[in-house]
Design a protein around this motif. Sequence first.
Motif, PDB file in Angstrom:
ATOM      1  N   LEU A   1      13.221 103.086  18.824  1.00  0.00           N
ATOM      2  CA  LEU A   1      11.968 102.419  18.482  1.00  0.00           C
ATOM      3  C   LEU A   1      12.191 101.514  17.275  1.00  0.00           C
ATOM      4  N   PHE A   2      12.062 100.213  17.469  1.00  0.00           N
ATOM      5  CA  PHE A   2      12.326  99.236  16.413  1.00  0.00           C
ATOM      6  C   PHE A   2      11.020  98.833  15.737  1.00  0.00           C
ATOM      7  N   TYR A   3      11.000  98.910  14.391  1.00  0.00           N
ATOM      8  CA  TYR A   3       9.826  98.542  13.600  1.00  0.00           C
ATOM      9  C   TYR A   3      10.197  97.488  12.559  1.00  0.00           C
ATOM     10  N   ASN A   4       9.356  96.481  12.470  1.00  0.00           N
ATOM     11  CA  ASN A   4       9.535  95.381  11.518  1.00  0.00           C
ATOM     12  C   ASN A   4       8.592  95.581  10.335  1.00  0.00           C
TER      13      ASN A   4
ATOM     14  N   ASP B   1      26.203  90.828   6.732  1.00  0.00           N
ATOM     15  CA  ASP B   1      25.912  89.551   6.078  1.00  0.00           C
ATOM     16  C   ASP B   1      24.705  88.867   6.688  1.00  0.00           C
ATOM     17  N   LYS B   2      24.501  89.068   8.000  1.00  0.00           N
ATOM     18  CA  LYS B   2      23.413  88.393   8.703  1.00  0.00           C
ATOM     19  C   LYS B   2      22.562  89.408   9.449  1.00  0.00           C
ATOM     20  N   MET B   3      21.335  89.009   9.745  1.00  0.00           N
ATOM     21  CA  MET B   3      20.388  89.926  10.368  1.00  0.00           C
ATOM     22  C   MET B   3      20.832  90.365  11.751  1.00  0.00           C
ATOM     23  N   ASP B   4      21.383  89.458  12.553  1.00  0.00           N
ATOM     24  CA  ASP B   4      21.777  89.858  13.902  1.00  0.00           C
ATOM     25  C   ASP B   4      22.877  90.911  13.866  1.00  0.00           C
TER      26      ASP B   4
ATOM     27  N   MET C   1      13.491  86.863  12.151  1.00  0.00           N
ATOM     28  CA  MET C   1      14.907  86.966  12.496  1.00  0.00           C
ATOM     29  C   MET C   1      15.241  88.363  13.013  1.00  0.00           C
ATOM     30  N   PHE C   2      14.604  89.376  12.409  1.00  0.00           N
ATOM     31  CA  PHE C   2      14.798  90.753  12.889  1.00  0.00           C
ATOM     32  C   PHE C   2      14.280  90.903  14.320  1.00  0.00           C
ATOM     33  N   ILE C   3      13.076  90.404  14.566  1.00  0.00           N
ATOM     34  CA  ILE C   3      12.487  90.482  15.910  1.00  0.00           C
ATOM     35  C   ILE C   3      13.371  89.773  16.923  1.00  0.00           C
TER      36      ILE C   3
ATOM     37  N   VAL D   1      16.378  91.873  17.688  1.00  0.00           N
ATOM     38  CA  VAL D   1      16.048  93.020  18.543  1.00  0.00           C
ATOM     39  C   VAL D   1      15.911  92.577  19.987  1.00  0.00           C
ATOM     40  N   HIS D   2      15.237  91.472  20.204  1.00  0.00           N
ATOM     41  CA  HIS D   2      15.087  90.991  21.580  1.00  0.00           C
ATOM     42  C   HIS D   2      16.421  90.562  22.184  1.00  0.00           C
ATOM     43  N   THR D   3      17.362  90.133  21.335  1.00  0.00           N
ATOM     44  CA  THR D   3      18.697  89.786  21.830  1.00  0.00           C
ATOM     45  C   THR D   3      19.396  91.026  22.361  1.00  0.00           C
ATOM     46  N   LEU D   4      19.138  92.186  21.719  1.00  0.00           N
ATOM     47  CA  LEU D   4      19.733  93.442  22.220  1.00  0.00           C
ATOM     48  C   LEU D   4      19.298  93.709  23.660  1.00  0.00           C
ATOM     49  N   LEU D   5      18.052  93.353  23.986  1.00  0.00           N
ATOM     50  CA  LEU D   5      17.538  93.588  25.329  1.00  0.00           C
ATOM     51  C   LEU D   5      18.263  92.751  26.372  1.00  0.00           C
TER      52      LEU D   5
END
Length: 449
Positions: free
Chosen positions: A324-327, A400-403, A440-442, A445-449
């Motif tokens: 469960l990802f929370y921003n 270093d980066k969010m991704d 950027m976090f969101i 997360v969607h890239t993980l999908l």
Amino acid sequence: MKELANFPYVHVLVLGLAKSGTAAARLLLQNGRKVRVNDKNANDDDAIVDELKSMGAEVVTGSHPLSVLDGVEIIIKNPGIPYDTPLLKEACRRDIPVITEIELAGSLSDTGMIGITGSNGKTTTTTLTTEMLKASDRKVKVAGNIGYVATEVAQSLVKNEKMVLELSSFQLMGVQTFKPNIAVLLNIFRAHLDYHKTFENYKKAKCNIFANQTADDYLVYNADDPTVAESVTTANSVKIPFSLNKQVKNGAWADDMSIYFKNEKIIDKAEIVLTGDHNLENILAAICAAKLSGATNQGICHVLRTFTAVRHRLQFVSNVHGRLFYNDSKATNILAAQKALASFNQPVILLAGGLDRGNEFDDLKPYLEQVKGIVLIGETKEKLKRVALEAGVPFIKMADKMDDAVQQAYDLSEAGDVVLLSPACASWDQYQTFEERGDMFIQAVHTLL
């Protein structure tokens, strides 16, 4: 166009453009004031500079020469500009008053404002209050630190329409006569000391929200916060407390099962969808402000049964293979991160770090017990690493980066875990705003999908 009331100044310096400075300059020019604008980051060929010049403003760009103070009666400054800049020090020496744009908004609105401030919870409480009034068929607009310029919104208000203002300490430090009809003081703890220099200065700025109130006004305050409870003893307004720990006579309170306003039950806790004890405090404050402004129990309950979160404040993003990802990018200080961590009972992978303001993070230690992994970003990585090691966090990673941080957090997690971005720091070391960081976090997360 609404005219400025109780603003006797003719020669005005607007320091810093951005959204609030631009709106203030336009308003002053439309009201016949002599306006000089100074912004060191603007260029002479910027469109807004051309517009203001065409309206009659004098615009100085590229630097802050002391000559811009000549002949000036008052300065309206961008809230983010610190008071220890050479220009403002010289203004102080010359006894030129310095205010922020919300002072102008107060001169425009005659329908009664609701002003909300605190170290944490401002945006959620502001949004809840606004939505409760809307659901009760009350005319209302939202403005201030939440992203809408107060002077622009104030000019658009119609008869009997309320304005709910989220107010930062930066904005409140620069007020003279500004006062909301209903002030809400959520909490006060040590924050923004790089700007205010001392806790007393910071506390005074927060308490400016009620400093000009009279016996015809209301002050909603957190009776569970010792600093707040002590501070409001000097207020001249009618005090409306809220508390999670005790029944209060004239405000909002909660027991194990329900929430009340005065002696009236409003809603059972089990019906509220917004999570976290800190959000219960925000809910109590919002109920007080909304009820004082004419909200109905039906409207309040509708919001509490449907409102899940403000964007970037414990915002649920996605379920990725059971994680469960929370921003919570808006958690720009330690207390906000503490409250976010306390909202979960399952294992947490924490993403934290950001701008280094000179403080340490030892106060996070008691809240890291359920954190089984932490991924650190930004300038404060090493400080947070020390705290995580001392707290016994099993897995500590750097990114270093969010991704990359999101990917590492996912790799550390298992189904049933929470992956929480709650930085405990401002974003300005890597991002322009906490919203950009959260987005950027969101996206990651969607890239993980």
